[in-house]
Design a protein around this motif. Structure first.
Motif, PDB file in Angstrom:
ATOM      1  N   ILE A 147      40.866 -60.740   0.634  1.00 11.60           N
ATOM      2  CA  ILE A 147      41.335 -61.831   1.493  1.00 11.60           C
ATOM      3  C   ILE A 147      41.351 -63.171   0.754  1.00 11.60           C
ATOM      4  N   ALA A 148      41.187 -63.128  -0.559  1.00  8.73           N
ATOM      5  CA  ALA A 148      41.259 -64.317  -1.411  1.00  8.73           C
ATOM      6  C   ALA A 148      40.227 -65.373  -1.025  1.00  8.73           C
ATOM      7  N   CYS A 149      39.019 -64.924  -0.673  1.00 13.77           N
ATOM      8  CA  CYS A 149      37.975 -65.879  -0.278  1.00 13.77           C
ATOM      9  C   CYS A 149      37.387 -66.613  -1.474  1.00 13.77           C
ATOM     10  N   GLY A 150      37.481 -66.026  -2.675  1.00 12.51           N
ATOM     11  CA  GLY A 150      36.999 -66.675  -3.879  1.00 12.51           C
ATOM     12  C   GLY A 150      35.556 -66.391  -4.238  1.00 12.51           C
TER      13      GLY A 150
ATOM     14  N   PHE B  77      35.760 -61.669 -12.754  1.00 12.63           N
ATOM     15  CA  PHE B  77      36.840 -61.740 -11.763  1.00 12.63           C
ATOM     16  C   PHE B  77      37.653 -63.017 -11.896  1.00 12.63           C
ATOM     17  N   ASP B  78      38.935 -62.885 -11.617  1.00 19.80           N
ATOM     18  CA  ASP B  78      39.849 -64.019 -11.610  1.00 19.80           C
ATOM     19  C   ASP B  78      40.857 -63.781 -10.496  1.00 19.80           C
ATOM     20  N   PHE B  79      41.856 -64.652 -10.391  1.00 20.31           N
ATOM     21  CA  PHE B  79      42.840 -64.552  -9.316  1.00 20.31           C
ATOM     22  C   PHE B  79      44.265 -64.551  -9.841  1.00 20.31           C
ATOM     23  N   THR B  80      45.126 -63.828  -9.138  1.00 19.45           N
ATOM     24  CA  THR B  80      46.560 -63.872  -9.406  1.00 19.45           C
ATOM     25  C   THR B  80      47.084 -65.219  -8.893  1.00 19.45           C
ATOM     26  N   PRO B  81      48.323 -65.577  -9.212  1.00 17.08           N
ATOM     27  CA  PRO B  81      48.897 -66.812  -8.663  1.00 17.08           C
ATOM     28  C   PRO B  81      48.912 -66.830  -7.127  1.00 17.08           C
TER      29      PRO B  81
END
Length: 77
Positions: free
Chosen positions: A12-15, A25-29
């Motif tokens: 859910i892209a909570c970070g 861990f990292d994030f996509t655009p």
């Protein structure tokens, strides 16, 4: 030894994972998490020096999107 990857459908892209374990861990655009070292394939083991942070992120992920395995994910049927 553990292998990890993100179930991106559940993320859910909570970070939280990236805050707890930025080396893993990292994030996509789009803001969806992925494992850094193997582009979310789950084929490189979590380094021993990152194990505590990995366990904390794994336990605190609100959706259970962080997966773990004792063998590389590509070997699982």
């Amino acid at each position: 030894m553990y292998y990890t990857k993100i179930n991106q459908e559940n993320c859910i892209a909570c970070g939280l994972c990236q805050i707890i374990s930025p080396a893993l861990f990292d994030f996509t655009p789009d803001g969806i998490a992925f494992t850094r070292k193997d582009e979310n394939k789950g084929i490189i083991p979590v380094p021993s020096e990152e194990m505590d942070a990995f366990r904390k992120a794994y336990q605190q992920c609100p959706t259970g999107a962080i997966l773990r395995s004792e063998e590389p994910f590509e070997r699982q049927a």
